[in-house]
Design an enzyme around this catalytic site. Structure first.
Site, PDB file in Angstrom:
ATOM      1  N   LYS A 272     -50.398 -66.888  27.938  1.00 58.54           N
ATOM      2  CA  LYS A 272     -50.791 -66.866  26.473  1.00 58.54           C
ATOM      3  C   LYS A 272     -52.138 -66.983  26.407  1.00 58.54           C
ATOM      4  O   LYS A 272     -52.706 -67.440  27.425  1.00 58.54           O
ATOM      5  CB  LYS A 272     -50.027 -68.059  26.185  1.00 58.54           C
ATOM      6  CG  LYS A 272     -48.544 -67.943  25.771  1.00 58.54           C
ATOM      7  CD  LYS A 272     -48.132 -69.132  25.173  1.00 58.54           C
ATOM      8  CE  LYS A 272     -46.527 -69.260  24.864  1.00 58.54           C
ATOM      9  NZ  LYS A 272     -45.959 -68.037  23.814  1.00 58.54           N
ATOM     10  N   ARG A 346     -35.211 -67.403  26.549  1.00 59.98           N
ATOM     11  CA  ARG A 346     -33.788 -66.508  26.460  1.00 59.98           C
ATOM     12  C   ARG A 346     -33.175 -66.566  27.878  1.00 59.98           C
ATOM     13  O   ARG A 346     -32.045 -66.598  28.123  1.00 59.98           O
ATOM     14  CB  ARG A 346     -34.010 -65.463  25.876  1.00 59.98           C
ATOM     15  CG  ARG A 346     -34.926 -64.519  26.615  1.00 59.98           C
ATOM     16  CD  ARG A 346     -35.314 -62.954  25.927  1.00 59.98           C
ATOM     17  NE  ARG A 346     -36.391 -63.333  24.762  1.00 59.98           N
ATOM     18  CZ  ARG A 346     -37.078 -62.746  23.875  1.00 59.98           C
ATOM     19  NH1 ARG A 346     -36.392 -61.518  23.651  1.00 59.98           N
ATOM     20  NH2 ARG A 346     -37.920 -63.024  22.795  1.00 59.98           N
TER      21      ARG A 346
HETATM   22  N1  BES Z   1     -42.095 -70.719  23.050  1.00 61.18           N
HETATM   23  C1  BES Z   1     -42.431 -69.379  22.451  1.00 61.18           C
HETATM   24  C2  BES Z   1     -42.113 -69.125  21.022  1.00 61.18           C
HETATM   25  C3  BES Z   1     -42.930 -69.925  20.298  1.00 61.18           C
HETATM   26  C4  BES Z   1     -43.926 -69.568  19.751  1.00 61.18           C
HETATM   27  C5  BES Z   1     -42.627 -71.256  19.869  1.00 61.18           C
HETATM   28  C6  BES Z   1     -44.857 -70.330  18.549  1.00 61.18           C
HETATM   29  C7  BES Z   1     -43.274 -71.974  18.985  1.00 61.18           C
HETATM   30  C8  BES Z   1     -44.570 -71.510  18.280  1.00 61.18           C
HETATM   31  C9  BES Z   1     -41.816 -68.274  23.351  1.00 61.18           C
HETATM   32  O1  BES Z   1     -41.172 -68.625  24.698  1.00 61.18           O
HETATM   33  C10 BES Z   1     -42.396 -67.036  23.488  1.00 61.18           C
HETATM   34  O2  BES Z   1     -43.488 -67.347  24.026  1.00 61.18           O
HETATM   35  N2  BES Z   1     -42.028 -65.891  22.777  1.00 61.18           N
HETATM   36  C11 BES Z   1     -42.590 -64.767  22.862  1.00 61.18           C
HETATM   37  C12 BES Z   1     -41.804 -63.680  22.886  1.00 61.18           C
HETATM   38  C13 BES Z   1     -42.099 -62.575  23.162  1.00 61.18           C
HETATM   39  C14 BES Z   1     -43.025 -62.194  24.366  1.00 61.18           C
HETATM   40  C15 BES Z   1     -41.095 -61.410  23.121  1.00 61.18           C
HETATM   41  C16 BES Z   1     -43.406 -64.582  21.404  1.00 61.18           C
HETATM   42  O3  BES Z   1     -42.407 -64.806  20.365  1.00 61.18           O
HETATM   43  O4  BES Z   1     -44.318 -64.108  21.364  1.00 61.18           O
HETATM   44 MN    MN Z   2     -42.852 -67.935  25.946  1.00 59.97          MN
END
Ligand code: BES
Ligand code: MN
Ligand code: ZN
Length: 494
Positions: A272, A346
């Site tokens: 990230k 997931r």
């Molecule tokens: N933990 C994150 C989702 C999240 C984002 C929670 C902001 C709280 C605040 C999750 O694991 C994630 O990174 N999801 C990605 C999925 C994508 C790579 C398909 C996302 O939402 O960007």
């Molecule tokens: Mn994630």
């Protein structure tokens, strides 16, 4: 923190601050139940506008307690006078106790003559009386949450009202316990530490019928939990699957809860951006809510068997981390091609859902900070619920009862095509648009015929903005109240 009921004259209550509600009516601010206040104070209040008081929600004002036993009169806004619901009272009570941190004894004199209102005020006041001081070496005392709350009601000896206060105390302990875990720093709260915290929460509750089982890294490999192993392998702190089972003697129903417990989500190799990454310590909020919901169900001795599954891992990049293109085998045999290591929730949830369903529950509910797309769709304060039509409706109804905001969302079958993998049964990412729904479709692959709901609480679990109502900055405890209300709804009153 204690809550008690009293029918004393609010003006004579021996408290540090007396809280009353102020509403908006015909363009003016009116104090509800003002007739119970001393005359000199009432005269002051008749011109609320001069004092700059409007009665809007989240407006909390302190005035001298002229003629009161309390030194301070606190006015807390409830908004429109004809739209005062239990949740409105809950928020107004919470806004007041939150603002009153540092005050020991607080009296609340709202219109609370029915049990639903007593319950809401008790809950709200307790939810607002929270502070997280674990890491503060000083100034902790000044911030101490309100310690004793007296609620004025016409029926302080009523069994239902007394029961409502006892329940509110259990619910608040669960909400506070969830917030504490979310707020904990990820160097302290890693998967093994979370498993220990689960054991401690169970022990400290003193509740009967609870049992904690922990699967460590080796047991997860042996058990074929490829999602947890794959996500967890980049961290020096290995993954865990924690089962928290509450088994009452004659259960009338069997509910399984599955929570996402990523103790820190760096994204892994698909790392990230640095800005905002600190909020990813909250990526275990689902597992925290599940743990404390099971404990609360046990403390309330509900006649429903509830099993919580905490899917715990730390998602880190390293030489041992999983790579984009790795293929994992989820428990039960389905394979997943990992195209983005940041879509890790997931993967661990798939293992948790399969494990939960092996025990044949009547219903399985999962809760996860799963997608950024949830925030795009519904914002910071409204959670999403997807799943089997009737369970989804049951969650919406339970949320409504508890005062939480959950909105139903679809699982469009056409999004399944986006999850096709060139090499495995499915890929872990699909279409960019409708990302929250795609994540739901992914989980659906592991649920089979079991009635199911999926709760995406990515935004609502962690408040990075300002405090409001009974909601502090940081962990919010979202989900606990809705899950508990759903479980209670599955236990028809004896
Ligand atoms: N933990 C994150 C989702 C999240 C984002 C929670 C902001 C709280 C605040 C999750 O694991 C994630 O990174 N999801 C990605 C999925 C994508 C790579 C398909 C996302 O939402 O960007
Ligand atoms: Mn994630
Ligand atoms: Zn995540």
């Amino acid at each position: 923190m204690t809550v008690s009921l009293t029918s004393h004259d609010p003006a004579r209550l021996a408290v540090d601050a007396l809280v009353v509600a102020v509403a908006q009516q015909d363009g003016a601010a009116v104090v509800l139940g003002a007739d119970r206040l001393p005359k000199e104070l009432r005269t002051q209040l008749t011109d609320a506008a001069v004092l700059g008081i409007t009665g809007a929600a989240d407006e909390v004002r302190r005035l001298p307690g002229t003629g009161l036993a309390a030194k301070v009169l606190v006015l807390t806004g409830v908004g429109a006078a004809d739209k005062v619901t239990p949740e409105v009272l809950r928020r107004a009570a919470g806004a007041a106790t939150r603002e009153l941190a540092g005050t020991a004894k607080v009296g609340i004199a709202f219109p609370t003559d029915d049990v639903a209102s007593v319950s809401a005020v008790a809950e709200g006041a307790l939810f607002g009386a929270y502070s997280y001081t674990r890491y503060r070496a000083s100034e902790a005392a000044a911030q101490a949450p309100v310690a004793a709350i007296q609620i004025v009601t016409a029926h302080p000896r009523d069994h239902a009202a007394i029961g409502a206060v006892a329940r509110a105390e259990v619910v608040a302990a669960a909400v506070h316990g969830t917030r504490d875990l979310v707020n904990a720093a990820p160097n302290d709260l890693y998967p093994a530490a979370f498993a220990e915290a689960a054991k401690a929460a169970v022990k400290d509750s003193g509740a009967k019928g609870l049992k904690v089982t922990v699967l460590d890294d080796k047991a997860l490999v042996a058990g074929g939990y490829g999602g947890l192993v794959g996500v967890g392998q980049g961290s020096v702190r290995g993954p865990r699957l924690v089962k928290v089972a509450y088994s009452p003697s004659r259960p009338k129903a069997k509910v399984a809860l599955v929570g996402k417990g990523i103790t820190f989500d760096s994204g892994g190799i698909s790392i990230k951006p640095a800005a905002g990454m600190e909020a990813m310590k909250s990526d275990m909020a689902g597992a925290a809510a599940v743990l404390h919901t099971v404990v609360a169900a046990a403390r309330l001795e509900l006649p429903v068997a509830v099993t919580g599954w905490l899917c715990l891992a730390e998602n880190m990049p390293s030489g041992s981390a999983q790579r984009p293109s790795d293929v994992l085998t989820i428990r039960g045999g389905k394979t997943v091609e990992v195209l983005n290591t940041d879509a890790e929730g997931r993967l661990v949830m798939a293992d948790g859902l399969v494990a939960a369903i092996e025990e044949k529950p009547d219903v399985v509910i999962d809760i996860a900070t799963l997608t950024g797309a949830q925030l795009v769709a519904l914002g910071h304060r409204v959670s999403a619920v997807m799943g089997t039509d009737d369970v989804r409706a049951e969650v919406v109804a339970a949320a409504e009862t508890s005062g939480e905001l959950f909105w139903p969302m679809p699982l469009p079958a056409d999004l399944r095509a986006g999850l096709k993998s060139k090499v495995a049964d499915l890929a872990n990412i699909g279409d960019r648009f409708g990302g929250m729904l795609t994540a739901g479709i992914f989980l659906q692959e592991f649920v089979g015929e079991t009635p199911w709901a999926h709760l995406d609480v990515a935004g609502p679990a962690y408040n990075e903005r300002t405090a409001h109502g009974y909601t502090p900055v940081g962990g919010t405890g979202v989900g606990v109240r809705t899950l508990l209300a759903l479980i209670e709804g599955r236990a028809p009153a004896a």
